[in-house]
Design an enzyme around this catalytic site. Sequence first.
Site, PDB file in Angstrom:
ATOM      1  N   ASP A  18      67.598   3.414  59.526  1.00 28.76           N
ATOM      2  CA  ASP A  18      66.499   2.806  58.691  1.00 28.76           C
ATOM      3  C   ASP A  18      65.895   1.446  58.991  1.00 28.76           C
ATOM      4  O   ASP A  18      65.612   0.910  58.220  1.00 28.76           O
ATOM      5  CB  ASP A  18      67.088   2.940  57.243  1.00 28.76           C
ATOM      6  N   GLU A 131      61.519  10.901  56.099  1.00 30.64           N
ATOM      7  CA  GLU A 131      62.774  11.064  55.042  1.00 30.64           C
ATOM      8  C   GLU A 131      62.029  11.336  53.739  1.00 30.64           C
ATOM      9  O   GLU A 131      61.778  10.409  52.728  1.00 30.64           O
ATOM     10  CB  GLU A 131      63.832   9.842  55.325  1.00 30.64           C
ATOM     11  N   HIS A 204      70.253  15.482  52.304  1.00 33.22           N
ATOM     12  CA  HIS A 204      69.863  15.248  50.953  1.00 33.22           C
ATOM     13  C   HIS A 204      69.422  16.653  50.035  1.00 33.22           C
ATOM     14  O   HIS A 204      69.129  16.270  48.851  1.00 33.22           O
ATOM     15  CB  HIS A 204      68.618  14.480  50.989  1.00 33.22           C
TER      16      HIS A 204
HETATM   17 ZN   LIG Z   1      68.962   9.242  53.324  1.00 31.26          ZN
END
Ligand SMILES: [Zn+2]
Length: 373
Positions: A18, A131, A204
């Site tokens: 990230d 994402e 997720h």
């Molecule tokens: Zn994540």
Amino acid sequence: DTAINILNESPIIDGHNDWPYQLRRHMKNSINDVDFLNQDFTKLYNGSHTDIKRLRDGKVGAQSKTSFQFWSCYCSCNAGGKDAIRIALEQIDVVKRYSASYPSTFQFVTTAAEIEAANSEGKIASMIGVEGGHMIDSSLAVLRMLFALGARYMTLTHSCDTPWYVHPLLATAFNTAKTTGLTDFGKLVVSEMNRLGMLVDLAHVSDATMRDVFETTTAPVIYSHSSARAICNHGRNVPDDILQLLKTNQGILMINFYNDYITCSPTANISHVADHFDHVKNVIGADYLGMGADYDGVQRVPDGLEDVSKYPNLIRELLKRGWSEEELKKITGKNLLRVMRAVEAVAQQQQTSNVLPDETWISDSLVASNCRT
Ligand SMILES: [Zn+2]
Ligand SMILES: *[C@@H]1O[C@H](CO)[C@@H](O)[C@H](O)[C@H]1NC(C)=O
Ligand SMILES: *[C@@H]1O[C@H](CO)[C@@H](O)[C@H](O)[C@H]1NC(C)=O
């Protein structure tokens, strides 16, 4: 050092980093103010896990020369139906800009062959993962355009139901109380990703969505950053029965290092991470495992795996536990390359027509007013 030799031959392909999100948070993407080649990013913001110096010259040295990252383009669920597409484009832009600004370090790539080429030139291959399905805003057209810009995976949802503006619920959140899986539109999105050659990422998503995707997809899938639920009973992790589906699908689980997913507590160390690798190997074998550390996306990482310079420590731990060099080369990079090649081959087979799926979900109000009401 055997671990370093293994990594030189089969460099780390991390499924999820990230850093782009940190650049947005802390620099508003004004990256030209910073000399990335020499900047220690821990001096810029607390908790930093990533910078070129640590990718290249970390304590463990050699691995970073050839490490490779899927840079995550993340945007908050709250932006769904609002600024999500803008944020996605800005995050893709920042990855492309730093990759271009430091050409001796990074090479922007989109295929397995290009990863290997970048690697043979000693560069860090930069790839893009999106994402959160809210970043296509219920539009196959947007999905195709993100692919055209270089995005090579999309996580179907983030920590919320994908807030489809026109069509609710592509997929549900990891909140396992919710059992809704893919809608018909969600299945269309998965099929279009297969046709394009975009990796479908099941990190997720809910268990119901995982199962629906395994029934829908014609290509292997990835979990870009999830761990084993049998070791830590968290909804973000994958249960053993679904690991069997992953094996049948020939996909890959890239283990997340976040303490909270490793031990279900705020603390963890390298042994605990190795336990996840051992477990998945015992259940489905070493062919479906990789690394998706989630560096710079989480606040707590295990002792011994503090930042992007530390992957070799994990390799050393797994060597101690009897993993073979061949198995380790698979989990550092070869498994993901295999999955990418398979996804690329499926796309090639499916791109037999010049006629693409219509943009089916443009609502009357979008046509009439050209804006949202
Ligand atoms: Zn994540
Ligand atoms: C990091 O945190 C410490 C204290 O928690 C603070 O003194 C320091 O200024 C912070 N550094 C940065 C770069 O934010
Ligand atoms: C990790 O912590 C456990 C206790 O939770 C301990 O038994 C183990 O030795 C530790 N491993 C390392 C590498 O420090």
